[in-house]
Write a protein that holds these residues in place. Structure first.
Motif, PDB file in Angstrom:
ATOM      1  N   LEU A 145       0.851  -1.220   0.000  1.00 22.93           N
ATOM      2  CA  LEU A 145       0.000   0.000   0.000  1.00 22.93           C
ATOM      3  C   LEU A 145       0.878   1.258   0.000  1.00 22.93           C
ATOM      4  CD1 LEU A 145      -2.871   1.369   0.464  1.00 22.93           C
ATOM      5  CD2 LEU A 145      -2.236   1.363   2.894  1.00 22.93           C
ATOM      6  N   LEU A 146       1.887   1.203   0.866  1.00 15.99           N
ATOM      7  CA  LEU A 146       2.758   2.393   0.965  1.00 15.99           C
ATOM      8  C   LEU A 146       3.479   2.649  -0.363  1.00 15.99           C
ATOM      9  CD1 LEU A 146       4.360   2.024   4.527  1.00 15.99           C
ATOM     10  CD2 LEU A 146       2.436   3.452   3.837  1.00 15.99           C
ATOM     11  N   GLN A 147       3.952   1.556  -0.971  1.00  9.57           N
ATOM     12  CA  GLN A 147       4.667   1.701  -2.238  1.00  9.57           C
ATOM     13  C   GLN A 147       3.747   2.301  -3.303  1.00  9.57           C
ATOM     14  OE1 GLN A 147       8.024   0.994  -2.720  1.00  9.57           O
ATOM     15  NE2 GLN A 147       7.610   2.189  -4.586  1.00  9.57           N
ATOM     16  N   ALA A 148       2.504   1.770  -3.352  1.00  6.34           N
ATOM     17  CA  ALA A 148       1.540   2.263  -4.353  1.00  6.34           C
ATOM     18  C   ALA A 148       1.269   3.759  -4.141  1.00  6.34           C
ATOM     19  CB  ALA A 148       0.240   1.463  -4.243  1.00  6.34           C
ATOM     20  N   MET A 149       1.112   4.131  -2.869  1.00  4.02           N
ATOM     21  CA  MET A 149       0.857   5.548  -2.535  1.00  4.02           C
ATOM     22  C   MET A 149       2.051   6.431  -2.936  1.00  4.02           C
ATOM     23  SD  MET A 149      -2.033   6.291  -1.349  1.00  4.02           S
ATOM     24  CE  MET A 149      -3.485   5.335  -1.029  1.00  4.02           C
ATOM     25  N   ALA A 150       3.267   5.902  -2.618  1.00  2.00           N
ATOM     26  CA  ALA A 150       4.463   6.675  -2.947  1.00  2.00           C
ATOM     27  C   ALA A 150       4.603   6.869  -4.454  1.00  2.00           C
ATOM     28  CB  ALA A 150       5.699   5.989  -2.389  1.00  2.00           C
ATOM     29  N   ASP A 151       4.323   5.792  -5.180  1.00  5.77           N
ATOM     30  CA  ASP A 151       4.413   5.893  -6.636  1.00  5.77           C
ATOM     31  C   ASP A 151       3.426   6.920  -7.182  1.00  5.77           C
ATOM     32  OD1 ASP A 151       6.363   4.029  -6.587  1.00  5.77           O
ATOM     33  OD2 ASP A 151       5.087   2.327  -7.231  1.00  5.77           O
TER      34      ASP A 151
END
Ligand code: ADP
Length: 592
Positions: A117-123
């Motif tokens: 989730l965090l990676q998707a948000m960061a992207d």
């Protein structure tokens, strides 16, 4: 006379020339001083205008710079704002709350799901990295790349206290990071973890447009952390970033002069305002070169106008001075000339008086033979009357003796009158113009010339008229009449008929426009005038020059005298032979 005038003129010209030769040096010095004063004044005016214009422009520049700084601050704030919002929203995400709840032993699937989730948000948001940490700083989940939460401890601490924490730092790769730490609240237990959102500040700066001004944001330790000028980044603020800097306060504004590389202008207006939301101070360097150019242009225009005006004033003053000098010289010359003329006038008057006297003496000379005859005759008569009286007394005939004595008395009176006239005539004095009886004037003139008249065998025709009062000088009028009688007698020397006709009467030229005039006319039966056009000219004579008779001055003197009484004299030949002279004189007022 013209030579007399030319001489002083040429002397004056020499003096003026000499003065002009001496003039350039002093005039040059004066002009040089005037030019220096003008340049100094223009310089002062130019500098003053520059200072005023610069101050006025500085105020406007400060306003513009303020607006620019506000805009730049907003840009930074807006760039960070989304990450701030993101951190706050993610803190409430159920997955993250679950992870924090199970922090001691999180299920592996949950940890991986959270990291995803965090990676998707960061992207999606372009943030550098995100992580979820526990109260003690233990990382529960994170994006693929993440750095240990170095330098963010105070921010996590703040989040654990229930507030939104933020911090900035330089990571191990030397990248500048801004981090938000949002608390993750668990029901009934308060903040038990935090979600950290890291921002790469470079990515925010990349989005900024190229600004003509340098803007930078310094932190509490005076390090430039964000800027639109890369060479300033991470430099120490103030003196460290800007070497060879001098600071001035002009009209309440910070003006910095420095050499800080090609991208920082040499002279700038510095403004700053605190930016508490990111815990930094926003500062801006506004290029002052256009302001200086504008002020210089205004100063230049004013100086040029001042120079033109000053030059005009100097030239006008110079011109006035030249005119004044010329005028003074002219006045001096006029005064000198006037003095010369006055002197000439005095000399002329004296010469005229001398001439008149000479004329009188000449007339006396001419008449001397006649006069001695005129005096001799009564003397002889007195002698014979007195001898007769003696005889009558001896013969006891007192009546006859008394008669003879009466005759003697008459003759003595007559002689006395002649002598009195002669003395008055010969005296040199300037009698004033007064009312004069023309008949008496003719009588006196005849008294003095009777010897000459009768000696030449001339018959006189003369009838005195009453009330013949004119304006004139008695002796001078006698002189004129004597001259006319004497000329008439001379002109009749060869004439068989010798007559002189003297008449008085009103002049026909009298009229409403001309003053009331009386006329004396004297006619002879002589040879006539040889050249009537010339006879009033001085020294014109047809008589033997050198004799008592022929000086050629009588008529010219008479002409001047009659003119001085506002009268006129003219002569002409008459048809029946001989000459006639006519004198018109203004009648005395009392008798009009
Ligand atoms: P002067 O008597 O010494 O010659 P005047 O000035 O009195 O000087 O006269 C100038 C000349 O005018 C005389 O020489 C003479 O030629 C002429 N003139 C003057 N009066 C008469 C006159 N009555 N008849 C003819 N000629 C005259």
């Amino acid at each position: 006379m013209s030579q007399d005038q030319n001489h002083p003129q040429s002397t004056k010209a020499q003096v003026t020339q000499a003065a002009q030769i001496g003039l350039p040096q002093s005039a040059l010095r004066r002009r040089l001083i005037e030019a220096l004063i003008l340049v100094f004044c223009v310089g002062v005016i130019g500098l003053g205008t520059y200072a005023l214009a610069f101050r006025a422009e500085l105020d406007q520049a400060a306003e513009r710079a303020g607006a620019d700084l506000a805009l730049s601050s907003d840009r930074l704030r807006a760039g960070l704002e989304r990450y701030r919002e993101l951190s706050v929203i993610l803190a409430d995400h159920p997955i993250i709350m679950d992870l924090v709840t199970a922090r001691a032993a999180p299920p592996a699937g949950l940890q991986a799901a959270t990291s995803q989730l965090l990676q998707a948000m960061a992207d999606q948001t372009g943030s550098h990295s995100m992580m979820v940490v526990t109260r003690s700083g233990q990382v529960l989940a994170a994006t693929d790349r993440f750095a240990a939460p170095k330098g963010v401890t105070p921010a996590i601490q703040r989040a654990m206290n229930g507030a939104l924490g933020s911090a900035h730092f330089v990571d191990d790769q030397g990248q500048r990071r801004f981090v938000y730490a949002a608390p993750v609240f668990l029901k009934g237990a308060g903040a038990q973890g935090a979600i950290l959102v890291h921002v790469d500040l470079e990515t925010i700066e990349w989005g900024w447009p190229v600004d003509p001004f340098a803007v930078y944001f310094t932190d509490a330790s005076d390090v430039i952390f964000v800027s639109n000028r890369t060479e300033l980044i991470l430099a120490g603020g103030g003196d460290k970033a800007f070497p060879a800097q001098s600071k001035q306060v002009i009209a309440g504004h910070d003006v910095w002069t420095m050499t800080a590389g090609p991208y920082i202008p040499p002279r700038v207006l510095h403004i700053e305002r605190p930016l508490p939301i990111v815990d930094m101070t926003a500062e801006l360097l506004f290029d002052l070169r256009p302001v200086m150019n504008l002020a210089a242009l205004q100063a230049g225009i004013v100086a040029a106008i001042a120079l033109a005006f000053g030059a005009f004033v100097v030239l006008a003053t110079e011109r006035r001075r030249t005119l004044f000098d010329a005028n003074t010289r002219l006045e001096a010359r006029v005064a000198e000339r006037t003095q010369d003329l006055e002197q000439l006038n005095r000399d002329l008057k004296r010469a005229q008086a001398d001439l008149v006297q000479a004329g009188k003496l000449s007339a006396l000379g001419e008449m001397s033979a006649g006069i001695s005859h005129e005096l001799n005759q009564p003397l002889m008569a007195i002698r014979s009357y007195s001898e007769n009286a003696q005889l009558f007394l001896e013969r006891q005939n007192p009546d006859k003796a008394a008669k003879n004595l009466d005759h003697i008395a008459d003759l003595a009176r007559r002689m006395g009158r002649i002598i009195k006239n002669l003395r008055a005539f010969a005296r040199q004095e300037n009698e004033a113009i007064s009312d004069v009886d023309l008949s008496a004037v003719v009588d006196a003139a005849l008294d003095m010339t009777m010897g000459k008249i009768s000696g030449a065998g001339v018959t006189l025709h003369w009838q005195p008229e009453p009330n013949m009062m004119v304006r004139g000088g008695e002796v001078r009028l006698q002189q004129v009449v004597i001259n006319l009688i004497s000329n008439a007698v001379d002109a009749m020397a060869q004439s068989p008929e010798k007559h002189i006709f003297i008449a008085l009467g009103a002049s026909p030229v009298s009229g409403p426009d001309t003053p009331d005039m009386l006329r004396l006319s004297l006619r002879d039966t002589g040879s006539g005038i040889a050249d009537p056009d010339k006879m009033f000219e001085p020294f014109y004579t047809t008589k033997d020059v050198g004799t008592a008779q022929g000086m050629g001055l009588g008529l010219s003197i008479s002409y001047g005298l009659i003119q001085s009484f506002s009268g006129s004299i003219r002569g002409r030949n008459i048809s029946q032979g001989g000459a006639e002279f006519i004198i018109d004189l203004p009648r005395a007022k009392t008798h009009t």
